[in-house]
Design a protein around this motif. Structure first.
Motif, short mmCIF file in Angstrom:
data_model
loop_
_atom_site.label_atom_id
_atom_site.label_comp_id
_atom_site.label_asym_id
_atom_site.label_seq_id
_atom_site.Cartn_x
_atom_site.Cartn_y
_atom_site.Cartn_z
N ARG A 25 0.77 -1.10 0.12
CA ARG A 25 -0.56 -0.05 0.27
C ARG A 25 1.05 1.67 0.20
O ARG A 25 0.69 2.25 -1.00
CB ARG A 25 -1.07 -0.10 1.33
CG ARG A 25 -2.07 -1.28 1.38
CD ARG A 25 -3.11 -0.83 0.71
NE ARG A 25 -3.93 0.37 0.97
CZ ARG A 25 -4.65 0.67 1.57
NH1 ARG A 25 -5.49 -0.75 2.37
NH2 ARG A 25 -5.65 1.47 1.76
N GLU B 49 2.43 1.77 -3.60
CA GLU B 49 1.39 2.10 -4.03
C GLU B 49 1.29 3.67 -4.29
O GLU B 49 0.93 4.18 -5.32
CB GLU B 49 -0.36 1.76 -4.45
CG GLU B 49 -0.43 -0.26 -4.72
CD GLU B 49 -1.59 -0.73 -3.69
OE1 GLU B 49 -2.10 -0.26 -3.68
OE2 GLU B 49 -1.84 -1.80 -4.43
N GLN B 50 1.42 4.18 -3.48
CA GLN B 50 1.13 5.85 -3.03
C GLN B 50 2.23 6.43 -2.85
O GLN B 50 1.98 7.62 -3.66
CB GLN B 50 1.07 6.26 -1.43
CG GLN B 50 -0.08 5.55 -0.67
CD GLN B 50 -0.49 5.58 1.39
OE1 GLN B 50 -0.46 6.37 1.30
NE2 GLN B 50 -1.94 5.27 1.09
N THR C 30 2.09 7.14 -6.56
CA THR C 30 0.98 8.02 -7.24
C THR C 30 1.10 8.71 -7.51
O THR C 30 1.48 9.73 -7.63
CB THR C 30 -0.32 7.74 -6.50
OG1 THR C 30 -0.84 6.84 -6.78
CG2 THR C 30 -1.35 9.05 -6.74
N GLU D 115 6.89 1.16 -11.78
CA GLU D 115 6.70 -0.10 -11.05
C GLU D 115 7.48 -0.86 -9.94
O GLU D 115 7.55 -0.84 -9.04
CB GLU D 115 7.30 -1.36 -12.35
CG GLU D 115 6.60 -2.99 -11.76
CD GLU D 115 5.40 -3.46 -11.23
OE1 GLU D 115 5.37 -4.31 -10.59
OE2 GLU D 115 4.28 -2.89 -11.63
N ARG E 28 6.74 0.92 -6.77
CA ARG E 28 5.63 0.26 -6.38
C ARG E 28 5.27 -0.84 -5.23
O ARG E 28 5.36 -1.34 -4.39
CB ARG E 28 4.11 -0.81 -7.65
CG ARG E 28 3.16 0.50 -7.63
CD ARG E 28 2.40 -0.50 -8.65
NE ARG E 28 1.44 1.08 -9.49
CZ ARG E 28 2.54 1.03 -10.60
NH1 ARG E 28 3.08 0.04 -10.60
NH2 ARG E 28 1.33 2.53 -11.51
#
Length: 189
Positions: A60, A63-64, A67, A82, A85
């Motif tokens: 998580r 992922e942030q 972003t 990637e 991530r």
């Protein structure tokens, strides 16, 4: 030569991508953390804290970060997206070492940061002593205000590093080390 000095002479980092399960169990982790926080602390300020990243939380966070990285650089390649991530997913456990700076203290800020840095280094030493692998990484996320907010850091807190912990999945050769003779001098008046 003592076993302790031998450990210091042999310690080396294991790349986070080479760290896998198992992570230290709870009792081992507790002992490691208790040892890691035994650092020089001028003024007894305890200018550090730790944040544990494990399991789904690591993905998580990645992922942030991806972003944020894409927003900061819309041209970021798929491969680099990637990488962001997955940055924290290789080692089974990541500990964020955070410096908590008391700007009102007589203890200089650099000493407070070094105290927190010693916690990170003690994690590396302790992990090696326990037969685990570890790597201390920073990267852009350690210095990013938005990431600090995601991690719940206060204004007076800074990431010192992300210490990745796990079991080495292969033997990692030590890197070349500098010659002591090139680093040591004797001051004379």
């Amino acid at each position: 030569m003592s076993r302790s000095l031998s450990l210091l002479q042999q310690r080396h980092s294991v790349p986070s991508r080479q760290l896998g399960e198992p992570a230290p169990d709870e009792a081992t982790l507790h002992a490691l953390l208790e040892a890691a926080i035994r650092v020089p602390d001028h003024g007894k300020l305890v200018p550090f804290r730790l944040i544990r990243l494990q399991g789904d939380a690591k993905l998580r966070l990645g992922e942030q970060l991806a972003t944020i990285a894409i927003r900061n650089n819309p041209e970021l390649s798929e491969a680099k997206q990637e990488k962001e991530r997955l940055r924290y997913t290789f080692a089974p456990l990541v500990l964020v070492v955070v410096a908590r700076i008391d700007s009102q203290s007589k203890v200089p800020e650099i000493e407070q940061k070094l105290c927190a840095g010693n916690v990170a280094y003690n994690l590396l030493l302790g992990a090696y002593a326990l037969g685990l692998g570890a790597q201390w990484l920073t990267g852009w996320a350690a210095y990013d205000n938005e990431v600090a907010a995601i991690l719940g850091l206060a204004q007076h807190e800074h990431v010192i590093g992300f210490v990745h912990l796990g079991t080495p999945q292969l033997d990692v050769p030590d890197r070349d080390r500098p010659a002591l003779a090139d680093l040591l001098s004797t001051w004379t008046p």
